[in-house]
Write an enzyme that holds these catalytic residues in place. Structure first.
Site, PDB file in Angstrom:
ATOM      1  N   GLU A 294       0.693  -1.226  -0.080  1.00 39.77           N
ATOM      2  CA  GLU A 294       0.096   0.072  -0.011  1.00 39.77           C
ATOM      3  C   GLU A 294       0.784   1.135   0.045  1.00 39.77           C
ATOM      4  O   GLU A 294       0.292   2.211   0.437  1.00 39.77           O
ATOM      5  CB  GLU A 294      -1.190   0.028   1.311  1.00 39.77           C
ATOM      6  CG  GLU A 294      -2.003  -1.162   1.222  1.00 39.77           C
ATOM      7  CD  GLU A 294      -3.131  -1.092   2.002  1.00 39.77           C
ATOM      8  OE1 GLU A 294      -3.202  -0.006   2.851  1.00 39.77           O
ATOM      9  OE2 GLU A 294      -4.167  -1.966   1.672  1.00 39.77           O
TER      10      GLU A 294
ATOM     11  N   GLU B 160      -5.806  -8.590   0.222  1.00 35.64           N
ATOM     12  CA  GLU B 160      -6.539  -8.441   1.472  1.00 35.64           C
ATOM     13  C   GLU B 160      -8.023  -8.103   1.058  1.00 35.64           C
ATOM     14  O   GLU B 160      -8.421  -7.335   0.158  1.00 35.64           O
ATOM     15  CB  GLU B 160      -6.162  -6.812   2.058  1.00 35.64           C
ATOM     16  CG  GLU B 160      -4.684  -7.133   2.765  1.00 35.64           C
ATOM     17  CD  GLU B 160      -4.416  -5.764   3.511  1.00 35.64           C
ATOM     18  OE1 GLU B 160      -5.017  -5.082   4.023  1.00 35.64           O
ATOM     19  OE2 GLU B 160      -3.162  -5.443   3.380  1.00 35.64           O
TER      20      GLU B 160
END
Ligand SMILES: *[C@@H]1O[C@H](CO)[C@@H](O)[C@H](O)[C@H]1NC(C)=O
Ligand SMILES: *[C@@H]1O[C@H](CO)[C@@H](O)[C@H](O)[C@H]1NC(C)=O
Ligand SMILES: *[C@@H]1O[C@H](CO)[C@@H](O)[C@H](O)[C@H]1NC(C)=O
Length: 294
Positions: A122, A228
């Site tokens: 991320e 995720e």
């Protein structure tokens, strides 16, 4: 002819299913904040195997922090488990320490325990770096691994980011460097669309499709992995998304059960301690909070 081609399709699907990762995101610390020891990681791998559906893989976020690989890799080797390794890319000292921990692990234990390596997590979403800097680091880590005995190009090196970071038009350089594209998507956090549990499965699969389209547009054939997703059992309401055990159960039934075995998937998460919102599927005693049978 029809049944013949169905049989072929089924064979192809089962082959694909065998090759697809089924795992959970897992943290490196215990409930008291202490770093997990080898025996704790072994317990985690054995727990994963014993869950309905039988999981073999876990994603960890770091290589050197908490001595993660030094403790988790021998546990993986002992239990037949596999690890999607995370490498922190910032700052350069941390990055080098992370690389060194991965290098030591593959020098000592070879590659059989490696599900894949994600260089960064991320980072684009946070705005910490650029796609071209990440691309260099993906190539750098792959280059490092390629010098180690036992390496072959089945060892995938890629990057994990949010679906919005992948699809915003700024990620082409890193897409081209990756052997796999890890997408994180949480309808729970989405604000642009009605994100109630009724719509969550749709929103999630739209996000995966959008990432896949972006990857193809960049000229890459890298597979898109779900690295995720999940729904919280507790926490604050976000837009129209309400955390609850029944909603998390429903998201599991609708999304996890259609993802595992078809798309390489690492669910978020195995276990949360005192987290708010809380996404873990196991309670503090290691028992499933809801029914994980598909
Ligand atoms: C490539 O490496 C993987 C991981 O160690 C191993 O399982 C596989 O057999 C190797 N493939 C070849 C063709 O050597
Ligand atoms: C689901 O999301 C779509 C946009 O993707 C929106 O148009 C629709 O109103 C939403 N439906 C519900 C039931 O929230
Ligand atoms: C991405 O697109 C390819 C080509 O259409 C397809 O084979 C693959 O299953 C898609 N992946 C996902 C995760 O949707």
């Amino acid at each position: 002819m029809k049944s013949f081609s169905y049989a072929l399709a089924l064979t192809a699907m089962l082959t694909g299913a065998n090759a697809s990762w089924k795992g959970f995101n897992n943290q490196a610390t215990l409930s008291n904040g202490a770093c997990k020891a080898q025996s704790d990681w072994e317990n985690d791998f054995n727990k994963l195997k014993s869950l309905p559906g039988g999981y073999s893989a876990m994603r960890v976020y770091a290589a050197s922090d908490c001595n993660t690989l030094a403790n988790a890799v021998p546990a993986a080797v002992a239990t037949g488990g596999k690890i999607l390794v995370g490498i922190w890319t910032e700052d350069s000292n941390h990055y080098n320490t992370e690389k060194q921990a991965l290098l030591s692990a593959v020098q000592k234990y070879g590659f059989d325990w490696v599900a894949a390596v994600s260089v960064g997590s991320e980072d684009l979403y946070r705005g910490d770096t650029t796609a071209s800097a990440l691309a260099q680091q993906v190539n750098d880590v792959r280059g490092m691994l390629s010098t180690v005995n036992g390496y072959n190009n089945s060892v995938k090196v890629g990057h994990v980011d949010t679906w919005t970071a992948w699809t915003n038009g700024q990620s082409t350089d890193v897409i081209k460097a990756c052997d796999f594209i890890g997408t994180d998507g949480y309808p729970y956090y989405q604000t642009v669309n009605a994100n109630s549990i009724d719509n969550a499965s749709n929103l999630f699969w739209q996000s995966v499709q959008a990432v896949n389209d972006t990857v193809h547009s960049a000229g890459s054939n890298a597979p898109v992995w779900i690295t995720e997703t999940g729904w919280p059992t507790s926490g604050s309401t976000e837009n129209q998304a309400v955390p609850s055990v029944p909603n998390a159960q429903r998201y599991w039934s609708e999304v996890a059960c259609s993802a595992f075995g078809k798309v390489d998937t690492f669910w978020y998460s195995l276990q949360d301690y005192n987290a708010n919102p809380s996404f873990g599927v196991l309670d503090s005693n290691g028992n499933p909070i809801y029914n994980l049978t598909c």
